[in-house]
Structure formats: C-alpha cells, structure tokens
Design a protein around this motif. Structure first.
Motif, PDB file in Angstrom:
ATOM      1  N   UNK A 143       0.835  -1.201   0.000  1.00  6.29           N
ATOM      2  CA  UNK A 143       0.000   0.000   0.000  1.00  6.29           C
ATOM      3  C   UNK A 143       0.871   1.254   0.000  1.00  6.29           C
ATOM      4  N   UNK A 144       0.389   2.293  -0.678  1.00  4.44           N
ATOM      5  CA  UNK A 144       1.022   3.618  -0.624  1.00  4.44           C
ATOM      6  C   UNK A 144      -0.008   4.563  -0.017  1.00  4.44           C
ATOM      7  N   UNK A 145       0.211   4.944   1.239  1.00  2.00           N
ATOM      8  CA  UNK A 145      -0.790   5.733   1.965  1.00  2.00           C
ATOM      9  C   UNK A 145      -0.701   7.203   1.595  1.00  2.00           C
ATOM     10  N   UNK A 146      -1.867   7.812   1.346  1.00  2.00           N
ATOM     11  CA  UNK A 146      -1.939   9.228   1.009  1.00  2.00           C
ATOM     12  C   UNK A 146      -3.113   9.846   1.770  1.00  2.00           C
ATOM     13  N   UNK A 147      -2.827  10.780   2.660  1.00  4.49           N
ATOM     14  CA  UNK A 147      -3.878  11.393   3.487  1.00  4.49           C
ATOM     15  C   UNK A 147      -4.768  12.295   2.641  1.00  4.49           C
ATOM     16  N   UNK A 148      -6.059  12.131   2.773  1.00 12.30           N
ATOM     17  CA  UNK A 148      -6.994  13.017   2.088  1.00 12.30           C
ATOM     18  C   UNK A 148      -7.172  14.314   2.883  1.00 12.30           C
ATOM     19  N   UNK A 149      -7.746  15.332   2.277  1.00  9.28           N
ATOM     20  CA  UNK A 149      -8.074  16.574   2.971  1.00  9.28           C
ATOM     21  C   UNK A 149      -9.230  16.303   3.930  1.00  9.28           C
ATOM     22  N   UNK A 150      -9.135  16.824   5.148  1.00  9.13           N
ATOM     23  CA  UNK A 150     -10.175  16.662   6.175  1.00  9.13           C
ATOM     24  C   UNK A 150     -10.590  15.197   6.329  1.00  9.13           C
ATOM     25  N   UNK A 151      -9.663  14.321   6.675  1.00  7.26           N
ATOM     26  CA  UNK A 151      -9.997  12.902   6.798  1.00  7.26           C
ATOM     27  C   UNK A 151     -11.001  12.600   7.902  1.00  7.26           C
ATOM     28  N   UNK A 152     -11.080  13.498   8.901  1.00  7.56           N
ATOM     29  CA  UNK A 152     -12.009  13.263  10.008  1.00  7.56           C
ATOM     30  C   UNK A 152     -13.345  13.987   9.834  1.00  7.56           C
ATOM     31  N   UNK A 153     -13.602  14.528   8.641  1.00  6.04           N
ATOM     32  CA  UNK A 153     -14.922  15.099   8.363  1.00  6.04           C
ATOM     33  C   UNK A 153     -15.938  13.968   8.248  1.00  6.04           C
ATOM     34  N   UNK A 154     -17.073  14.110   8.931  1.00  8.85           N
ATOM     35  CA  UNK A 154     -18.121  13.074   8.927  1.00  8.85           C
ATOM     36  C   UNK A 154     -18.611  12.823   7.507  1.00  8.85           C
ATOM     37  N   UNK A 155     -18.894  11.562   7.203  1.00  4.89           N
ATOM     38  CA  UNK A 155     -19.395  11.209   5.870  1.00  4.89           C
ATOM     39  C   UNK A 155     -20.896  11.459   5.738  1.00  4.89           C
ATOM     40  N   UNK A 156     -21.574  11.775   6.862  1.00  4.14           N
ATOM     41  CA  UNK A 156     -22.998  12.078   6.798  1.00  4.14           C
ATOM     42  C   UNK A 156     -23.911  10.913   7.098  1.00  4.14           C
ATOM     43  N   UNK A 165     -32.539  13.158   8.013  1.00  2.84           N
ATOM     44  CA  UNK A 165     -32.116  14.436   7.431  1.00  2.84           C
ATOM     45  C   UNK A 165     -31.308  14.188   6.157  1.00  2.84           C
ATOM     46  N   UNK A 166     -31.926  13.628   5.129  1.00  8.20           N
ATOM     47  CA  UNK A 166     -31.178  13.256   3.925  1.00  8.20           C
ATOM     48  C   UNK A 166     -30.552  14.440   3.201  1.00  8.20           C
ATOM     49  N   UNK A 167     -31.186  15.618   3.257  1.00 10.33           N
ATOM     50  CA  UNK A 167     -30.636  16.781   2.557  1.00 10.33           C
ATOM     51  C   UNK A 167     -29.288  17.188   3.171  1.00 10.33           C
ATOM     52  N   UNK A 168     -29.233  17.226   4.491  1.00  8.30           N
ATOM     53  CA  UNK A 168     -27.996  17.595   5.182  1.00  8.30           C
ATOM     54  C   UNK A 168     -26.960  16.485   4.998  1.00  8.30           C
ATOM     55  N   UNK A 169     -27.403  15.248   5.162  1.00 13.20           N
ATOM     56  CA  UNK A 169     -26.502  14.108   5.038  1.00 13.20           C
ATOM     57  C   UNK A 169     -25.849  14.044   3.663  1.00 13.20           C
ATOM     58  N   UNK A 170     -26.629  14.277   2.618  1.00 17.50           N
ATOM     59  CA  UNK A 170     -26.099  14.179   1.258  1.00 17.50           C
ATOM     60  C   UNK A 170     -25.057  15.257   0.978  1.00 17.50           C
ATOM     61  N   UNK A 171     -25.246  16.450   1.564  1.00 17.59           N
ATOM     62  CA  UNK A 171     -24.249  17.513   1.390  1.00 17.59           C
ATOM     63  C   UNK A 171     -22.933  17.137   2.074  1.00 17.59           C
ATOM     64  N   UNK A 172     -23.050  16.542   3.250  1.00 20.13           N
ATOM     65  CA  UNK A 172     -21.850  16.101   3.970  1.00 20.13           C
ATOM     66  C   UNK A 172     -21.127  15.012   3.184  1.00 20.13           C
ATOM     67  N   UNK A 173     -21.915  14.094   2.624  1.00 22.96           N
ATOM     68  CA  UNK A 173     -21.326  13.009   1.843  1.00 22.96           C
ATOM     69  C   UNK A 173     -20.622  13.547   0.596  1.00 22.96           C
ATOM     70  N   UNK A 174     -21.240  14.509  -0.080  1.00 22.48           N
ATOM     71  CA  UNK A 174     -20.641  15.084  -1.291  1.00 22.48           C
ATOM     72  C   UNK A 174     -19.270  15.696  -0.996  1.00 22.48           C
ATOM     73  N   UNK A 175     -19.152  16.408   0.127  1.00 22.06           N
ATOM     74  CA  UNK A 175     -17.863  17.004   0.497  1.00 22.06           C
ATOM     75  C   UNK A 175     -16.813  15.923   0.734  1.00 22.06           C
ATOM     76  N   UNK A 176     -17.232  14.856   1.395  1.00 20.70           N
ATOM     77  CA  UNK A 176     -16.309  13.764   1.665  1.00 20.70           C
ATOM     78  C   UNK A 176     -15.876  13.085   0.368  1.00 20.70           C
ATOM     79  N   UNK A 177     -16.805  12.872  -0.545  1.00 21.56           N
ATOM     80  CA  UNK A 177     -16.480  12.214  -1.809  1.00 21.56           C
ATOM     81  C   UNK A 177     -15.518  13.052  -2.644  1.00 21.56           C
ATOM     82  N   UNK A 178     -15.675  14.384  -2.604  1.00 20.50           N
ATOM     83  CA  UNK A 178     -14.749  15.258  -3.326  1.00 20.50           C
ATOM     84  C   UNK A 178     -13.342  15.157  -2.743  1.00 20.50           C
ATOM     85  N   UNK A 179     -13.251  15.069  -1.417  1.00 20.57           N
ATOM     86  CA  UNK A 179     -11.941  14.923  -0.781  1.00 20.57           C
ATOM     87  C   UNK A 179     -11.291  13.595  -1.168  1.00 20.57           C
ATOM     88  N   UNK A 180     -12.106  12.554  -1.262  1.00 18.45           N
ATOM     89  CA  UNK A 180     -11.584  11.250  -1.684  1.00 18.45           C
ATOM     90  C   UNK A 180     -11.096  11.325  -3.125  1.00 18.45           C
TER      91      UNK A 180
END
Length: 212
Positions: A143-156, A165-180
C-alpha cells in the motif's frame, strides 16, 4: 490467538438508544453481558467503533445503578477494544519482544495500491483512535498511503441521521467524496460498517472506480 464468538450475543443496543429507547437498550445490554462476561476473555473485540463505544461507555451508563450488572459491565468496558486498535497494539507487543512483524501481500502487487483513510466519528472522537489505523496501513508494503483533505470530516451517515435528514446528510457526503476524489486514491480504508456503506454507495452513484 484463540477467537470465540458467543452465539447468545446480539445487537449492542446503540440503535435503540439513539431512537430514544434507553430501557430497551438496557435489556439488550444485559443479554450481551450474560454472554460476554467471562473471565477467560483477555479482549472483547468489535469491528464497529459504534459498537465498541456501546461496550465501553453506553452499557456502563445504562446499568450503573443495577447491582446485578455494574461489576460485570465494568469488566467488559475495560476489555473492549476496536479491531484496528487491537491489531496495532498486538503488533507493538510482538516488536517489543524483538520480533519483527513482516506484513505480506497475498496477491501479486507489483505496484503499490494508493490508499487513503476515512476517520469514523466514534473511533476518532469518542475512542481517541487516530494514529493507529494509519500506522497499520503504512506498515503494509503493498500500500502507498496518502492522506486526504479533512480525513475526520463526517461522511454524513450517522445511523438513522441519513434517513431523518437526507438533505444535510447528502451535502456532507458530497464534500467527503470530493476529498476522496482529490486524493487520487484507488482504495478508501474505513473502520466503520456504516461509513463503508455510505462511502461505497456514494462512489457507486458517481460511477467511481475507487473501492471502499
């Protein structure tokens, strides 16, 4: 190591607690305690940080005034540990005795797999386990480990939160997916089944080739 799986155990009770039923969570805790409170267990291990929190913290709070269970639950709390924390600690014990842990890859890995890590909220914030997963990942030669931005941001995900609260959850998930996505990782490692489902579902929706 000898592993036992007591068949009388059941759900940790966290869903009942978070849905406002501490009475039901306490009954579930007692069923588990009767199954797990055996002196021969050195560790009580869970692959889910939320469950580990239940064993270490929730059951103790739910049954602190129950004379029949408070000593048993104290013992369980002290022995309970998350799986990745256990792996890290046991490796450290082996190396402390002068033996080198040499991780191997069971498949052909000519090129290291790029991996990033998502911190689950309960593991990081409640249990304080943050560096151990990274040390385990960095110890694996394939494995080659690479830290993502804001790794401890909740995935929602948050259990039923994503349903209530799907609207809030989906926004949180989108931010996490962009960081990934920006991490350019081929693989996202997680230590929480809920986070795994959330991230895998989100990446599948985006037709991403990144595995979770």
């Amino acid at each position: 190591y000898e592993v036992e799986y007591p068949k009388e155990q059941t759900c940790c009770g966290a869903p009942a607690k978070y849905m406002g039923r501490p009475d039901l969570a306490a009954e579930i805790a007692k069923q588990n305690i009767d199954s797990l409170a055996k002196d021969e267990y050195e560790y009580i291990v869970s692959g889910c940080p939320t469950c580990t929190c239940a064993l270490k913290e929730d059951w103790f709070k739910l049954l602190k005034d129950d004379d029949g269970y408070k000593e048993k639950v104290k013992s369980i709390s002290e022995k309970s540990i998350d799986f990745v924390k256990l792996v890290h600690d046991l490796d450290a014990k082996i190396e402390a005795k002068g033996n080198k842990v040499v991780p191997t890859c069971d498949v052909a890995c000519p090129t290291p797999i790029k991996v990033t890590y998502h911190d689950s909220c309960h593991l990081n914030r409640n249990l304080g386990v943050k560096e151990e997963p990274r040390k385990v990942l960095n110890s694996l030669s394939h494995l080659a480990f690479n830290e993502m931005h804001e790794p401890d941001r909740c995935c929602g995900f948050g259990g039923s939160y994503c349903i209530k609260l799907p609207e809030v959850s989906s926004e949180m998930l989108d931010k996490k997916l962009k960081n990934i996505e920006n991490s350019t990782a081929d693989l996202v490692a997680v230590d929480c089944p809920g986070c795994l489902m959330s991230l895998r579902g989100g990446l599948d929706t985006k037709k991403s080739n990144t595995r979770v």
